[in-house]
Design an enzyme around this catalytic site. Structure first.
Site, mmCIF file in Angstrom:
data_model
loop_
_atom_site.group_PDB
_atom_site.id
_atom_site.type_symbol
_atom_site.label_atom_id
_atom_site.label_comp_id
_atom_site.label_asym_id
_atom_site.label_seq_id
_atom_site.Cartn_x
_atom_site.Cartn_y
_atom_site.Cartn_z
ATOM 1 N N MET A 123 0.843 -1.207 0.000
ATOM 2 C CA MET A 123 0.000 0.000 0.000
ATOM 3 C C MET A 123 0.882 1.264 0.000
ATOM 4 O O MET A 123 0.671 2.177 -0.804
ATOM 5 C CB MET A 123 -0.907 -0.012 1.237
ATOM 6 C CG MET A 123 -1.826 1.188 1.320
ATOM 7 S SD MET A 123 -3.063 0.994 2.587
ATOM 8 C CE MET A 123 -2.044 1.051 4.058
ATOM 9 N N SER B 58 7.069 2.851 12.467
ATOM 10 C CA SER B 58 5.608 2.873 12.602
ATOM 11 C C SER B 58 5.272 3.369 13.996
ATOM 12 O O SER B 58 6.032 3.139 14.947
ATOM 13 C CB SER B 58 5.039 1.460 12.426
ATOM 14 O OG SER B 58 3.695 1.447 12.846
ATOM 15 N N SER B 59 4.123 4.028 14.125
ATOM 16 C CA SER B 59 3.773 4.620 15.428
ATOM 17 C C SER B 59 3.617 3.557 16.509
ATOM 18 O O SER B 59 3.718 3.837 17.698
ATOM 19 C CB SER B 59 2.457 5.393 15.307
ATOM 20 O OG SER B 59 1.422 4.510 14.907
ATOM 21 N N CYS B 60 3.405 2.286 16.101
ATOM 22 C CA CYS B 60 3.168 1.240 17.121
ATOM 23 C C CYS B 60 4.452 0.841 17.829
ATOM 24 O O CYS B 60 4.428 0.037 18.760
ATOM 25 C CB CYS B 60 2.514 0.018 16.498
ATOM 26 S SG CYS B 60 3.666 -0.979 15.579
ATOM 27 N N TYR C 268 7.613 -6.891 15.977
ATOM 28 C CA TYR C 268 7.718 -5.966 14.843
ATOM 29 C C TYR C 268 8.447 -4.704 15.290
ATOM 30 O O TYR C 268 9.338 -4.194 14.596
ATOM 31 C CB TYR C 268 6.300 -5.632 14.379
ATOM 32 C CG TYR C 268 6.164 -4.581 13.314
ATOM 33 C CD1 TYR C 268 5.840 -3.262 13.640
ATOM 34 C CD2 TYR C 268 6.320 -4.897 11.972
ATOM 35 C CE1 TYR C 268 5.689 -2.287 12.648
ATOM 36 C CE2 TYR C 268 6.159 -3.928 10.982
ATOM 37 C CZ TYR C 268 5.829 -2.637 11.334
ATOM 38 O OH TYR C 268 5.671 -1.675 10.354
ATOM 39 N N LYS D 222 11.872 -2.861 13.765
ATOM 40 C CA LYS D 222 11.804 -1.506 13.192
ATOM 41 C C LYS D 222 12.730 -0.557 13.948
ATOM 42 O O LYS D 222 13.379 0.312 13.363
ATOM 43 C CB LYS D 222 10.356 -0.994 13.228
ATOM 44 C CG LYS D 222 9.478 -1.603 12.156
ATOM 45 C CD LYS D 222 10.009 -1.245 10.767
ATOM 46 C CE LYS D 222 9.135 -1.699 9.650
ATOM 47 N NZ LYS D 222 9.651 -1.272 8.330
ATOM 48 N N HIS E 135 -5.483 -4.465 9.048
ATOM 49 C CA HIS E 135 -5.650 -3.400 10.029
ATOM 50 C C HIS E 135 -7.132 -3.049 10.123
ATOM 51 O O HIS E 135 -7.965 -3.544 9.352
ATOM 52 C CB HIS E 135 -4.830 -2.166 9.631
ATOM 53 C CG HIS E 135 -3.362 -2.378 9.751
ATOM 54 N ND1 HIS E 135 -2.550 -2.594 8.663
ATOM 55 C CD2 HIS E 135 -2.551 -2.453 10.833
ATOM 56 C CE1 HIS E 135 -1.299 -2.769 9.073
ATOM 57 N NE2 HIS E 135 -1.283 -2.682 10.384
HETATM 58 O O1 GFB Z 1 -5.474 -1.579 13.096
HETATM 59 P P1 GFB Z 1 -5.144 -2.514 14.190
HETATM 60 O O2 GFB Z 1 -5.160 -3.981 13.897
HETATM 61 O O3 GFB Z 1 -3.690 -2.149 14.702
HETATM 62 O O4 GFB Z 1 -6.137 -2.261 15.455
HETATM 63 P P2 GFB Z 1 -3.050 -1.364 15.926
HETATM 64 C C1 GFB Z 1 -6.491 -0.966 15.810
HETATM 65 C C2 GFB Z 1 -7.622 -1.046 16.826
HETATM 66 O O5 GFB Z 1 -8.821 -1.402 16.108
HETATM 67 C C3 GFB Z 1 -7.437 -2.114 17.913
HETATM 68 C C4 GFB Z 1 -9.498 -2.439 16.821
HETATM 69 O O6 GFB Z 1 -7.885 -1.577 19.137
HETATM 70 C C5 GFB Z 1 -8.374 -3.232 17.461
HETATM 71 O O7 GFB Z 1 -8.895 -3.991 18.548
HETATM 72 N N1 GFB Z 1 -10.344 -3.212 15.904
HETATM 73 C C6 GFB Z 1 -11.708 -3.269 15.976
HETATM 74 C C7 GFB Z 1 -9.921 -3.991 14.890
HETATM 75 N N2 GFB Z 1 -12.184 -4.096 15.030
HETATM 76 C C8 GFB Z 1 -11.088 -4.561 14.336
HETATM 77 C C9 GFB Z 1 -10.955 -5.467 13.245
HETATM 78 O O8 GFB Z 1 -11.942 -6.024 12.715
HETATM 79 N N3 GFB Z 1 -9.690 -5.689 12.783
HETATM 80 C C10 GFB Z 1 -8.593 -5.088 13.345
HETATM 81 N N4 GFB Z 1 -7.364 -5.352 12.825
HETATM 82 N N5 GFB Z 1 -8.666 -4.237 14.415
HETATM 83 C C11 GFB Z 1 -0.911 -2.078 14.627
HETATM 84 C C12 GFB Z 1 0.331 -2.893 14.850
HETATM 85 O O9 GFB Z 1 -1.557 -1.908 15.882
HETATM 86 O O10 GFB Z 1 -0.586 -0.777 14.134
HETATM 87 C C13 GFB Z 1 1.078 -3.021 13.551
HETATM 88 O O11 GFB Z 1 -0.030 -4.180 15.362
HETATM 89 C C14 GFB Z 1 1.202 -1.711 12.808
HETATM 90 O O12 GFB Z 1 2.377 -3.514 13.844
HETATM 91 C C15 GFB Z 1 -0.048 -0.878 12.824
HETATM 92 O O13 GFB Z 1 2.264 -0.975 13.356
HETATM 93 C C16 GFB Z 1 0.223 0.517 12.298
HETATM 94 O O14 GFB Z 1 -3.079 0.079 15.617
HETATM 95 O O15 GFB Z 1 -3.619 -1.793 17.243
#
Ligand code: GFB
Length: 313
Positions: free
Chosen positions: A18, A111-113, A140, A144, A183
């Site tokens: 992306m 990445s911000s994480c 991860y 990074k 995500h």
């Molecule tokens: O986007 P996400 O997976 O990544 O989750 P992070 C963000 C928030 O959305 C979390 C909630 O609090 C999830 O619990 N969420 C709600 C969901 N519904 C959903 C869903 O259906 N799918 C997903 N995926 N989340 C990532 C890092 O953390 O940030 C990566 O793990 C990366 O390494 C990325 O750096 C930028 O923001 O929590």
């Protein structure tokens, strides 16, 4: 100290992802001599020999490294060895090869994480490594952070103009819609779309919906990375974000409106919330003369259009 991309040979590692694809679109406008790309089957960046062989062969002037093994919170939590090893090797192989070949400028992506789980908000660049990491993606994060430190080390020991950027949560064209590994934004776009089309009365979101997240459209991120490549030349990394955040529950309601799904939200609290908040300070990048131009509302509408086109294939 401005660095011009005009007439240069530019390598975008991870051009099909992306961020990589957004970068290739954005770089076309810089009149480069050539934009160099290689698929994973052509060059396996996890192999030092393959990565070095490729850089020695194409000898780019400037290199962007969005290439990484990425994924959402569940993917990171489920595959720690893959996320640590693959991202460590991609960073180490490319940064070392670019040093050996004498690449003029390199931009590495964090990445911000990877900031501490409970960093003071908004998160300043200097808070990196000042506290414990978020357990779901510490693997991860370590890879990074090593990449960012390696860029600083090559600048310090050899004077290489290697810089790093710290993007926030990104979304947009070419996103990953696999519900297990994606995500939150692509996941909720797909869930709302499928719920609407199936006439479901509700759609599921993970966790409590209370965490807050900052989002930036991939095209805005690419524009910021090109800007940094031109104007930034120092060891400190630079946050690349929108400067504001939103609770996940409100994001879900925005996405339901964009998609046109009018059902209920159901919480699967067996899934992790992750970091409660990770809003980054935008002071440094604003001082360098860059601001985003795509609002979350417009960005989500564009992302849904892309989803519909990409799903048709
Ligand atoms: O986007 P996400 O997976 O990544 O989750 P992070 C963000 C928030 O959305 C979390 C909630 O609090 C999830 O619990 N969420 C709600 C969901 N519904 C959903 C869903 O259906 N799918 C997903 N995926 N989340 C990532 C890092 O953390 O940030 C990566 O793990 C990366 O390494 C990325 O750096 C930028 O923001 O929590």
């Amino acid at each position: 100290m401005a660095y011009s991309l005009e007439g240069k040979r530019l390598y975008v590692a991870g051009h099909r992802g992306m961020v990589g694809s957004a970068l290739v679109r954005r770089l076309e406008g810089e009149n480069p001599a050539e934009i160099l790309t290689a698929t994973r089957s052509e060059v396996d960046l996890i192999s030092q020999a393959a990565a070095t062989g490729w850089i020695e062969k194409v000898r780019p002037d400037a290199v962007f490294i969005p290439a990484a093994k990425v994924g959402g919170i569940l993917a990171n939590d489920s595959y720690p060895a893959d996320f640590l090893y693959e991202n460590l090797m991609i960073a180490a192989n490319l940064i070392r090869a670019c040093h050996d070949v004498g690449v003029e400028k390199l931009l590495f992506l964090g990445s911000s994480c990877i900031y501490p789980k409970f960093a003071a908000q908004p998160i300043e660049e200097d808070s990196l490594l000042t506290g414990p990491l978020e357990p779901t993606n510490e693997w991860y994060a370590i890879a990074k952070i090593a990449g960012i430190k390696l860029c600083q080390a090559y600048r310090r020991q050899h004077g290489d103009d290697f810089i790093s950027a710290m993007p926030t949560n990104l979304y947009g064209p070419g996103d990953n819609y696999n519900l297990e590994t994606s995500h939150v934004i692509p996941a909720l776009i797909r869930k709302a779309h499928e719920a609407k089309n199936s006439g479901a009365s509700s759609m599921e979101i993970w966790g409590t919906g209370t965490p807050r997240r900052e989002f930036l459209h991939a095209d805005d991120c690419a524009d910021a990375l090109v800007h940094l490549m031109k104007v930034h030349s120092s060891p400190e990394h630079v946050n690349v974000g929108s400067g504001d955040d939103i609770p996940i529950k409100e994001l879900a309601e925005l996405i339901m409106e964009v998609v046109g799904f009018k059902g209920e939200l159901v919480h699967d609290t067996s899934k992790p919330d992750g970091t409660p908040r990770k809003l980054m300070s935008a002071e440094r990048i604003r001082a360098l003369g860059w601001s985003p131009s795509i609002s979350l509302q417009d960005g989500l509408a564009h992302a849904y259009e892309c989803f519909l086109k990409e799903q048709v294939r």
